[in-house]
Design a protein around this motif. Structure first.
Motif, PDB file in Angstrom:
ATOM      1  N   VAL A 234      89.795  64.448  56.296  1.00 41.92           N
ATOM      2  CA  VAL A 234      88.667  65.335  55.995  1.00 41.92           C
ATOM      3  C   VAL A 234      88.682  65.657  54.497  1.00 41.92           C
ATOM      4  N   ASN A 235      89.850  66.046  54.007  1.00 40.56           N
ATOM      5  CA  ASN A 235      89.967  66.393  52.588  1.00 40.56           C
ATOM      6  C   ASN A 235      89.719  65.185  51.691  1.00 40.56           C
ATOM      7  N   LEU A 236      90.242  64.035  52.074  1.00 37.40           N
ATOM      8  CA  LEU A 236      90.022  62.826  51.271  1.00 37.40           C
ATOM      9  C   LEU A 236      88.540  62.461  51.227  1.00 37.40           C
ATOM     10  N   ALA A 237      87.853  62.638  52.339  1.00 38.09           N
ATOM     11  CA  ALA A 237      86.430  62.302  52.386  1.00 38.09           C
ATOM     12  C   ALA A 237      85.603  63.253  51.521  1.00 38.09           C
ATOM     13  N   MET A 238      86.158  64.422  51.219  1.00 35.17           N
ATOM     14  CA  MET A 238      85.438  65.420  50.419  1.00 35.17           C
ATOM     15  C   MET A 238      85.778  65.354  48.925  1.00 35.17           C
ATOM     16  N   VAL A 239      86.782  64.562  48.552  1.00 33.12           N
ATOM     17  CA  VAL A 239      87.212  64.499  47.152  1.00 33.12           C
ATOM     18  C   VAL A 239      86.122  63.837  46.307  1.00 33.12           C
ATOM     19  N   ALA A 240      85.835  64.461  45.196  1.00 31.89           N
ATOM     20  CA  ALA A 240      84.862  63.889  44.259  1.00 31.89           C
ATOM     21  C   ALA A 240      85.404  62.587  43.678  1.00 31.89           C
ATOM     22  N   SER A 241      84.530  61.656  43.398  1.00 31.86           N
ATOM     23  CA  SER A 241      84.958  60.334  42.920  1.00 31.86           C
ATOM     24  C   SER A 241      85.716  60.402  41.591  1.00 31.86           C
ATOM     25  N   ASP A 242      85.482  61.435  40.803  1.00 30.23           N
ATOM     26  CA  ASP A 242      86.176  61.539  39.522  1.00 30.23           C
ATOM     27  C   ASP A 242      87.497  62.324  39.616  1.00 30.23           C
ATOM     28  N   SER A 243      87.876  62.737  40.813  1.00 31.65           N
ATOM     29  CA  SER A 243      89.114  63.513  41.031  1.00 31.65           C
ATOM     30  C   SER A 243      90.258  62.578  41.437  1.00 31.65           C
ATOM     31  N   ILE A 244      90.671  61.754  40.526  1.00 34.05           N
ATOM     32  CA  ILE A 244      91.677  60.734  40.832  1.00 34.05           C
ATOM     33  C   ILE A 244      93.015  61.360  41.203  1.00 34.05           C
ATOM     34  N   ALA A 245      93.457  62.378  40.484  1.00 29.35           N
ATOM     35  CA  ALA A 245      94.759  63.007  40.754  1.00 29.35           C
ATOM     36  C   ALA A 245      94.779  63.657  42.134  1.00 29.35           C
ATOM     37  N   GLU A 246      93.700  64.332  42.500  1.00 35.98           N
ATOM     38  CA  GLU A 246      93.635  64.961  43.830  1.00 35.98           C
ATOM     39  C   GLU A 246      93.642  63.903  44.923  1.00 35.98           C
TER      40      GLU A 246
END
Length: 150
Positions: free
Chosen positions: A35-47
């Protein structure tokens, strides 16, 4: 059916319960990471990478727990004779659900690989619903084992 209550039987039964509960904890949490991975913004590489590391480690850990849970369950079934004889339809239903849960575990690995490749096409809402499969399976298995309805 009379089950011999040896010390080894009780230890294996206790370990089986602990490893099943632990395996399911992994099955409950890994889709939450999805769920969290699907919500990560494309520019949030570290997250994204941090969540992927967590997901990889959790899946690997849950896989080890699964094997110990399955081995101890097999020992209880074949070694002690749990569920053998007439009136044990509950065990057949439980084993069918265990196969479903093993499949769910492996589907989690497929989703994880998709996230690693950046090829996930599912939404966070889809993963929220998908997450409930393990909860429903766990509840059904517990009812079958405790109530033995058939």
């Amino acid at each position: 059916m009379i089950v011999r209550m040896s010390a080894s039987y009780l230890w294996v039964k206790a370990l089986h319960i602990v490893f099943i509960a632990s395996w399911f904890a992994g099955l409950f949490y890994l889709p939450r990471l999805f769920v969290n991975l699907a919500m990560v913004a494309s520019d949030s590489i570290a997250e994204r990478e941090r969540l992927l590391v967590m997901a990889r480690k959790l899946h690997r850990f849950a896989s080890g727990l699964m094997w110990i849970a399955l081995a101890s369950g097999l020992w209880l079934w074949l070694g002690v004779g749990i569920g053998q004889g007439p009136g044990n339809g509950w065990l057949h239903a439980k084993l069918a659900l265990v196969l479903v849960v093993i499949g769910y575990h492996h589907v989690n690995a497929v989703h994880l690989r998709r996230f690693e490749r950046g090829a996930n096409t599912r939404s966070h809402r889809w993963f929220r619903v998908y997450n409930e499969i393990a909860v429903l399976a766990f509840a059904a298995i517990v009812v079958l084992v405790v109530v033995k309805p058939f």
